[in-house]
Design a protein around this motif. Structure first.
Motif, PDB file in Angstrom:
ATOM      1  N   VAL A 168      -1.730  -0.973  11.321  1.00 28.77           N
ATOM      2  CA  VAL A 168      -0.866   0.151  11.680  1.00 28.77           C
ATOM      3  C   VAL A 168      -0.059  -0.208  12.932  1.00 28.77           C
ATOM      4  O   VAL A 168      -0.310  -1.216  13.591  1.00 28.77           O
ATOM      5  N   TRP A 169       0.917   0.632  13.255  1.00 30.04           N
ATOM      6  CA  TRP A 169       1.643   0.487  14.510  1.00 30.04           C
ATOM      7  C   TRP A 169       0.733   0.964  15.642  1.00 30.04           C
ATOM      8  O   TRP A 169       0.142   2.039  15.570  1.00 30.04           O
ATOM      9  N   GLN A 170       0.646   0.161  16.701  1.00 30.02           N
ATOM     10  CA  GLN A 170      -0.374   0.379  17.723  1.00 30.02           C
ATOM     11  C   GLN A 170       0.247   0.407  19.118  1.00 30.02           C
ATOM     12  O   GLN A 170       1.056  -0.463  19.455  1.00 30.02           O
ATOM     13  N   ILE A 196       4.871   4.597  26.408  1.00 22.81           N
ATOM     14  CA  ILE A 196       4.304   4.374  25.081  1.00 22.81           C
ATOM     15  C   ILE A 196       5.307   3.634  24.217  1.00 22.81           C
ATOM     16  O   ILE A 196       6.434   4.107  23.999  1.00 22.81           O
ATOM     17  N   ARG A 197       4.895   2.478  23.742  1.00 21.46           N
ATOM     18  CA  ARG A 197       5.655   1.681  22.772  1.00 21.46           C
ATOM     19  C   ARG A 197       4.675   1.170  21.732  1.00 21.46           C
ATOM     20  O   ARG A 197       3.510   0.910  22.046  1.00 21.46           O
ATOM     21  N   PHE A 198       5.154   0.985  20.526  1.00 21.85           N
ATOM     22  CA  PHE A 198       4.291   0.524  19.443  1.00 21.85           C
ATOM     23  C   PHE A 198       4.642  -0.893  19.032  1.00 21.85           C
ATOM     24  O   PHE A 198       5.807  -1.290  19.031  1.00 21.85           O
ATOM     25  N   SER A 199       3.603  -1.639  18.644  1.00 20.74           N
ATOM     26  CA  SER A 199       3.784  -2.983  18.111  1.00 20.74           C
ATOM     27  C   SER A 199       2.741  -3.192  17.015  1.00 20.74           C
ATOM     28  O   SER A 199       1.850  -2.364  16.815  1.00 20.74           O
ATOM     29  N   ARG A 200       2.865  -4.295  16.315  1.00 17.03           N
ATOM     30  CA  ARG A 200       1.901  -4.646  15.276  1.00 17.03           C
ATOM     31  C   ARG A 200       0.784  -5.477  15.893  1.00 17.03           C
ATOM     32  O   ARG A 200       1.037  -6.543  16.451  1.00 17.03           O
ATOM     33  N   ARG A 201      -0.433  -5.016  15.791  1.00 19.76           N
ATOM     34  CA  ARG A 201      -1.569  -5.756  16.330  1.00 19.76           C
ATOM     35  C   ARG A 201      -2.391  -6.292  15.161  1.00 19.76           C
ATOM     36  O   ARG A 201      -2.784  -5.522  14.282  1.00 19.76           O
ATOM     37  N   PRO A 202      -2.673  -7.580  15.103  1.00 19.06           N
ATOM     38  CA  PRO A 202      -3.422  -8.144  13.978  1.00 19.06           C
ATOM     39  C   PRO A 202      -4.757  -7.426  13.773  1.00 19.06           C
ATOM     40  O   PRO A 202      -5.460  -7.112  14.726  1.00 19.06           O
ATOM     41  N   GLY A 203      -5.063  -7.157  12.511  1.00 16.72           N
ATOM     42  CA  GLY A 203      -6.350  -6.573  12.174  1.00 16.72           C
ATOM     43  C   GLY A 203      -6.393  -5.067  12.129  1.00 16.72           C
ATOM     44  O   GLY A 203      -7.410  -4.488  11.746  1.00 16.72           O
ATOM     45  N   THR A 204      -5.306  -4.397  12.529  1.00 15.74           N
ATOM     46  CA  THR A 204      -5.329  -2.938  12.531  1.00 15.74           C
ATOM     47  C   THR A 204      -4.569  -2.348  11.352  1.00 15.74           C
ATOM     48  O   THR A 204      -4.897  -1.271  10.876  1.00 15.74           O
ATOM     49  N   MET A 224       0.822  -1.201   0.000  1.00 14.89           N
ATOM     50  CA  MET A 224       0.000   0.000   0.000  1.00 14.89           C
ATOM     51  C   MET A 224       0.860   1.257   0.000  1.00 14.89           C
ATOM     52  O   MET A 224       0.452   2.326  -0.412  1.00 14.89           O
ATOM     53  N   SER A 225       2.085   1.178   0.483  1.00 14.56           N
ATOM     54  CA  SER A 225       2.932   2.349   0.636  1.00 14.56           C
ATOM     55  C   SER A 225       3.535   2.781  -0.681  1.00 14.56           C
ATOM     56  O   SER A 225       3.951   1.962  -1.496  1.00 14.56           O
ATOM     57  N   THR A 226       3.619   4.098  -0.868  1.00 14.64           N
ATOM     58  CA  THR A 226       4.305   4.680  -1.999  1.00 14.64           C
ATOM     59  C   THR A 226       5.720   5.008  -1.581  1.00 14.64           C
ATOM     60  O   THR A 226       5.927   5.613  -0.520  1.00 14.64           O
ATOM     61  N   PRO A 227       6.742   4.648  -2.360  1.00  8.38           N
ATOM     62  CA  PRO A 227       8.115   4.962  -1.975  1.00  8.38           C
ATOM     63  C   PRO A 227       8.286   6.457  -1.775  1.00  8.38           C
ATOM     64  O   PRO A 227       7.828   7.266  -2.592  1.00  8.38           O
ATOM     65  N   PRO A 228       8.914   6.877  -0.652  1.00 14.74           N
ATOM     66  CA  PRO A 228       9.088   8.299  -0.392  1.00 14.74           C
ATOM     67  C   PRO A 228      10.168   8.889  -1.285  1.00 14.74           C
ATOM     68  O   PRO A 228      11.012   8.165  -1.824  1.00 14.74           O
ATOM     69  N   GLN A 259      -4.936  -1.974   3.976  1.00 13.53           N
ATOM     70  CA  GLN A 259      -3.796  -2.873   3.955  1.00 13.53           C
ATOM     71  C   GLN A 259      -2.754  -2.367   4.946  1.00 13.53           C
ATOM     72  O   GLN A 259      -2.740  -1.177   5.284  1.00 13.53           O
ATOM     73  N   PRO A 260      -1.872  -3.228   5.425  1.00 17.19           N
ATOM     74  CA  PRO A 260      -0.845  -2.776   6.363  1.00 17.19           C
ATOM     75  C   PRO A 260       0.020  -1.662   5.775  1.00 17.19           C
ATOM     76  O   PRO A 260       0.311  -1.636   4.588  1.00 17.19           O
ATOM     77  N   THR A 261       0.420  -0.729   6.630  1.00 15.31           N
ATOM     78  CA  THR A 261       1.272   0.377   6.219  1.00 15.31           C
ATOM     79  C   THR A 261       2.318   0.638   7.298  1.00 15.31           C
ATOM     80  O   THR A 261       2.061   0.428   8.487  1.00 15.31           O
ATOM     81  N   GLU A 262       3.472   1.102   6.883  1.00 13.94           N
ATOM     82  CA  GLU A 262       4.538   1.463   7.824  1.00 13.94           C
ATOM     83  C   GLU A 262       4.466   2.940   8.209  1.00 13.94           C
ATOM     84  O   GLU A 262       5.212   3.378   9.080  1.00 13.94           O
ATOM     85  N   TRP A 263       3.586   3.697   7.580  1.00 16.01           N
ATOM     86  CA  TRP A 263       3.581   5.150   7.770  1.00 16.01           C
ATOM     87  C   TRP A 263       2.682   5.608   8.906  1.00 16.01           C
ATOM     88  O   TRP A 263       2.777   6.754   9.350  1.00 16.01           O
ATOM     89  N   VAL A 264       1.802   4.749   9.388  1.00 14.16           N
ATOM     90  CA  VAL A 264       0.771   5.167  10.334  1.00 14.16           C
ATOM     91  C   VAL A 264       0.930   4.435  11.666  1.00 14.16           C
ATOM     92  O   VAL A 264       1.142   3.221  11.703  1.00 14.16           O
TER      93      VAL A 264
END
Length: 370
Positions: free
Chosen positions: A343-345, A333-341, A1-5, A125-130
């Motif tokens: 995004v970083w959560q 506050i720490r972020f991890s990947r949670r199934p179904g979201t 889903m991500s566009t290369p920056p 779809q999963p994204t690394e930006w959010v």
């Protein structure tokens, strides 16, 4: 889903500001009071960051845009903020708006830290930006469902308006309650007047009514109608989305607005930082700050830490989500990947079910924690 920056550009050395774009509902039909609290938290955190030296000596600047609960308006604002050179996006309260914002930020390669929108699937779809601070709706609303069962409610009516957010909430409640003997009865607020809602509650033998509707319309007329119907003297009214959190609720409804349980994302005790921020927010708002104001403050606190550590390069900032470790107002506050979201959560957001005390409506009672 991500566009290369695009390739990273050299960072300015002329003392120019580091800009963060802020998406906030400040006009109707947006929830204006929530937007005001969110903005107060964002602005206070920017003030504190700049008092502490800014970002590597450069001041942090908040560029605010009103979304008015309109996804298209939010998308247009993000396009403008991108042209203005913001290094990241912050904020938003309404889930349907945050979904549109997340998709646009992902397409532009723009880091977005969502403050207060809970819809599970924030992106298709999963994204690394959010990344996101508030808990997924499925987590908080399951805790609310457990509270309902614990309080003895198994026949639960939901008065709902058409919305992806409300439909998702209804589905979460039904899926969680049904295996435990609970029943969810749907009342279409597009078709029922408040008096008809009362009749439906009696006909269906409901012991609890959940307001999955906007505020002040139609929530206020429904609450008043139910409170005045002697047939429903024992029914519990609930509002999992948090309408009673704000002072406007108490001002409009008075005693009728007490004893309406809702979800709030605060710990039982604030950290020393949280207590200091609470006092400062109270001065800015001239009223007790809601959990939404704390979400705003924590959003900027996280972004400032990311920018200090990784500079004002968008790709490096987004790539740092898994390494965030920030002492926020409501916990670490720490972020991890949670199934179904997708995004970083933040996985450990505190969740409470609270209501306004009937004996003292300005005081909140903690009824359940999760």
């Amino acid at each position: 889903m991500s566009t290369p920056p695009p390739p990273p550009e050299p960072e300015p050395t002329d003392g120019s500001s580091v800009r963060i774009g802020a998406l906030v509902p400040l006009t109707r039909p947006g929830w204006v009071e929530a937007g005001r609290h969110l903005l107060a938290g964002l602005e206070l955190a920017v003030h504190d960051v700049n008092d502490a030296g800014g970002i590597a000596g450069r001041p942090l600047e908040l560029v605010v845009r009103d979304t008015a609960a309109d996804p298209q308006k939010a998308e247009a604002a993000i396009e403008e903020l991108d042209r203005l050179g913001v290094v990241a996006l912050a904020g938003e309260y309404h889930s349907v708006v945050a979904r549109a914002a997340a998709a646009r930020a992902d397409a532009l390669g723009l880091p977005f830290l969502c403050s207060s929108a809970v819809l599970d699937a924030l992106t298709e779809q999963p994204t690394e930006w959010v990344a996101r601070l508030c808990p997924p709706q499925s987590h908080g609303w399951r805790i609310y469902a457990d509270f309902l069962l614990g309080a003895g409610h198994s026949r639960i009516a939901v008065a709902a308006q058409p919305s992806v957010y409300w439909a998702s909430g209804t589905r979460i409640l039904r899926d969680h309650l049904a295996p435990r003997g609970g029943t969810v009865i749907e009342l279409d607020m597009g078709a029922l007047a408040p008096a008809a809602v009362c009749d439906a509650l009696v006909d269906n033998g409901a012991t609890a009514l959940l307001l999955l509707v906007g505020h002040p319309e139609p929530s206020v007329p429904v609450v008043k109608a139910v409170r005045r119907d002697q047939r429903l003297a024992e029914i519990m009214i609930g509002a999992p989305a948090g309408q009673p959190e704000f002072a406007e609720w108490a001002a409009v409804l008075g005693d009728d607005g007490a004893a309406v349980p809702f979800l709030r994302y605060l710990p039982e005790r604030l950290s020393p930082l949280g207590a200091r921020v609470e006092a400062a927010l109270g001065e800015r708002l001239a009223e007790a700050p809601s959990f939404v104001a704390f979400e705003g403050y924590d959003t900027v606190a996280v972004l400032a830490d990311v920018l200090r550590s990784h500079g004002a390069d968008r790709a490096r900032a987004a790539g740092s989500w898994p390494r965030v470790a920030v002492a926020g107002t409501r916990g670490q506050i720490r972020f991890s990947r949670r199934p179904g979201t997708g995004v970083w959560q933040w996985a450990r957001t505190p969740v409470q079910v609270v209501d306004r005390d009937p004996a003292e409506p300005d005081r909140f009672r903690i009824l359940h924690t999760g």
